[in-house]
Design a protein around this motif. Sequence first.
Motif, PDB file in Angstrom:
ATOM      1  N   ASP A 184      -4.316   4.602  -5.050  1.00  0.00           N
ATOM      2  CA  ASP A 184      -3.921   3.992  -3.772  1.00  0.00           C
ATOM      3  C   ASP A 184      -5.087   3.254  -3.126  1.00  0.00           C
ATOM      4  OD1 ASP A 184      -1.237   4.319  -3.339  1.00  0.00           O
ATOM      5  OD2 ASP A 184      -1.434   6.351  -2.548  1.00  0.00           O
ATOM      6  N   ARG A 221      -5.507  -0.791  -2.429  1.00  0.00           N
ATOM      7  CA  ARG A 221      -5.782  -1.320  -1.094  1.00  0.00           C
ATOM      8  C   ARG A 221      -6.981  -2.265  -1.132  1.00  0.00           C
ATOM      9  NH1 ARG A 221      -5.247   1.715   3.687  1.00  0.00           N
ATOM     10  NH2 ARG A 221      -3.298   2.869   3.808  1.00  0.00           N
ATOM     11  N   ARG A 253      -5.717  -5.645  -2.827  1.00  0.00           N
ATOM     12  CA  ARG A 253      -4.492  -6.326  -2.374  1.00  0.00           C
ATOM     13  C   ARG A 253      -4.843  -7.560  -1.532  1.00  0.00           C
ATOM     14  NH1 ARG A 253      -2.758  -2.103   2.545  1.00  0.00           N
ATOM     15  NH2 ARG A 253      -4.834  -2.236   3.473  1.00  0.00           N
ATOM     16  N   THR A 285      -4.700 -10.306   1.532  1.00  0.00           N
ATOM     17  CA  THR A 285      -4.640 -10.133   2.986  1.00  0.00           C
ATOM     18  C   THR A 285      -3.253 -10.489   3.525  1.00  0.00           C
ATOM     19  OG1 THR A 285      -6.785 -11.203   2.799  1.00  0.00           O
ATOM     20  CG2 THR A 285      -6.136 -10.438   4.985  1.00  0.00           C
ATOM     21  N   ASP A 289      -5.875   1.868   8.950  1.00  0.00           N
ATOM     22  CA  ASP A 289      -4.712   2.629   8.464  1.00  0.00           C
ATOM     23  C   ASP A 289      -5.180   3.542   7.337  1.00  0.00           C
ATOM     24  OD1 ASP A 289      -2.234   3.575   7.601  1.00  0.00           O
ATOM     25  OD2 ASP A 289      -1.978   1.867   6.245  1.00  0.00           O
ATOM     26  N   ARG A 347     -11.577  -3.254   3.324  1.00  0.00           N
ATOM     27  CA  ARG A 347     -10.300  -3.575   2.694  1.00  0.00           C
ATOM     28  C   ARG A 347      -9.490  -2.292   2.454  1.00  0.00           C
ATOM     29  NH1 ARG A 347      -9.591  -7.617  -1.253  1.00  0.00           N
ATOM     30  NH2 ARG A 347     -10.545  -9.592  -0.692  1.00  0.00           N
ATOM     31  N   ARG A 362      -8.054  -1.134   6.006  1.00  0.00           N
ATOM     32  CA  ARG A 362      -7.363  -2.085   6.893  1.00  0.00           C
ATOM     33  C   ARG A 362      -5.842  -1.816   6.851  1.00  0.00           C
ATOM     34  NH1 ARG A 362      -7.552  -7.491   2.984  1.00  0.00           N
ATOM     35  NH2 ARG A 362      -6.726  -6.340   1.215  1.00  0.00           N
ATOM     36  N   THR A 422      -1.800  -2.548   6.677  1.00  0.00           N
ATOM     37  CA  THR A 422      -1.014  -3.428   5.798  1.00  0.00           C
ATOM     38  C   THR A 422      -0.472  -4.642   6.564  1.00  0.00           C
ATOM     39  OG1 THR A 422      -0.158  -1.304   5.093  1.00  0.00           O
ATOM     40  CG2 THR A 422       0.612  -3.247   3.884  1.00  0.00           C
TER      41      THR A 422
END
Lengths: 206, 206
Positions: A197, A201, A204, A206, B158, B201, B204, B206
């Motif tokens: 996970d 993240r 991924r 922006t 998050d 990153r 941050r 989603t």
Amino acid sequence: MNTTGLDGFSLLDETWRAVTPDAARRMLIAAVQAFADKGYHATTTRDIASLAGMSPAAVYIHYRSKEELLFNISLVGHETSLALLSSIQGDGAVQRLRNAVATFAGWHAEFHTTARVVQYELGALSPEHHAEVAELRRQIEQRMRSYIADGVEEGVFDVPDLKGATLAVLSLCIDVARWYQPSGKRTPDEIGAMYADLVLRMVRPT
Amino acid sequence: MNTTGLDGFSLLDETWRAVTPDAARRMLIAAVQAFADKGYHATTTRDIASLAGMSPAAVYIHYRSKEELLFNISLVGHETSLALLSSIQGDGAVQRLRNAVATFAGWHAEFHTTARVVQYELGALSPEHHAEVAELRRQIEQRMRSYIADGVEEGVFDVPDLKGATLAVLSLCIDVARWYQPSGKRTPDEIGAMYADLVLRMVRPT
DNA sequence: CTTAGCTCTAAGCAACCGCTTAGTATGGAG
DNA sequence: CTCCATACTAAGCGGTTGCTTAGAGCTAAG
């Protein structure tokens, strides 16, 4: 009664199943435990022999030297983790990177004893043996990089620095072997999932 | 002519400036280099003394034992990195976490020699000394966790698993000491900046 | 049964380990 | 100058290290 000091059943058996004869395997498993516990240099050949339930001289029936024991462990360990990383499947780059990180990080937790020796005792190898293992490490890095690169090409990852990201992902997984404790709350699978996970993240868009 | 085997000028001097007398500091710096290079157990007191340009017995004028040398290194190293992490400033949680990761990861690169001993030779400490250092490590973890927690409270991060994320961030920074090589392409500052980006990153929304 | 070959142990060797001891050089106080 | 404390070295001590040697026990082929 167990006179060897080793558990009757151990996860280590899985990795070393192919090592024969029996005494050579017991010796190798004893060495993995001792090296992981105290480090290569702090482990004596007498420690290993007594963990395996044999006399100090018995080590040299099956192995030329203490360093050859380490090399065998390091080689099989690297080959195992490379094979694991090479067998990753999944639909699309996201799934594949998820599986790769979960598998690789999970392996460093589940087989943390072996992984500790593999990752932190490289410096004790002879130059020749070190070079052999370094080649496997290069292949491991290339595999992980390709999983990330695939996602960039597919347009599902945003990675400004491919080499740096690969380094960070591998580093994250490898370091699991340092801090992981079986007594901790997370299972190896949970660690793998959590790390997958976190890595997704990281890459991924922006 | 340099008879000590140590560079005339070294980054190590910065960390150990407060150690007196001069010979005790030279001995300590020699020990850091030797421990980082070969590991605590593979380093002999003769190695350390000869690196410091003195006789083997001179070690024991200033230190009770080889382990006390390691403890001094470990203690000062931990205190330094904790102080560094505690002094982080910045406007808002995003800036503070960025600075924290850049600083902490950068330190593990710039002072990788010290950091290697600090992070990978803990097991060679006596139980009493290990306990003392473990308390500092707990404070370091708490600091980093608070930087992440601040962002969650502010609503700019998050993070589903605060403890897990803290572990991963610290792990990422610490492992820099393992793989960093001064001959590599990236400077410590660049590594710090890259890692700060990757971590932001990771946290941050989603 | 003999014998060759493999696996193991008891004993120990040379080298090296962390650390100690005895003694020397230096420099400052009285 | 003497005296004493400090900082160092040369030498070495007891213990441990990786590894070797000599030989015993076992198995299986001939």
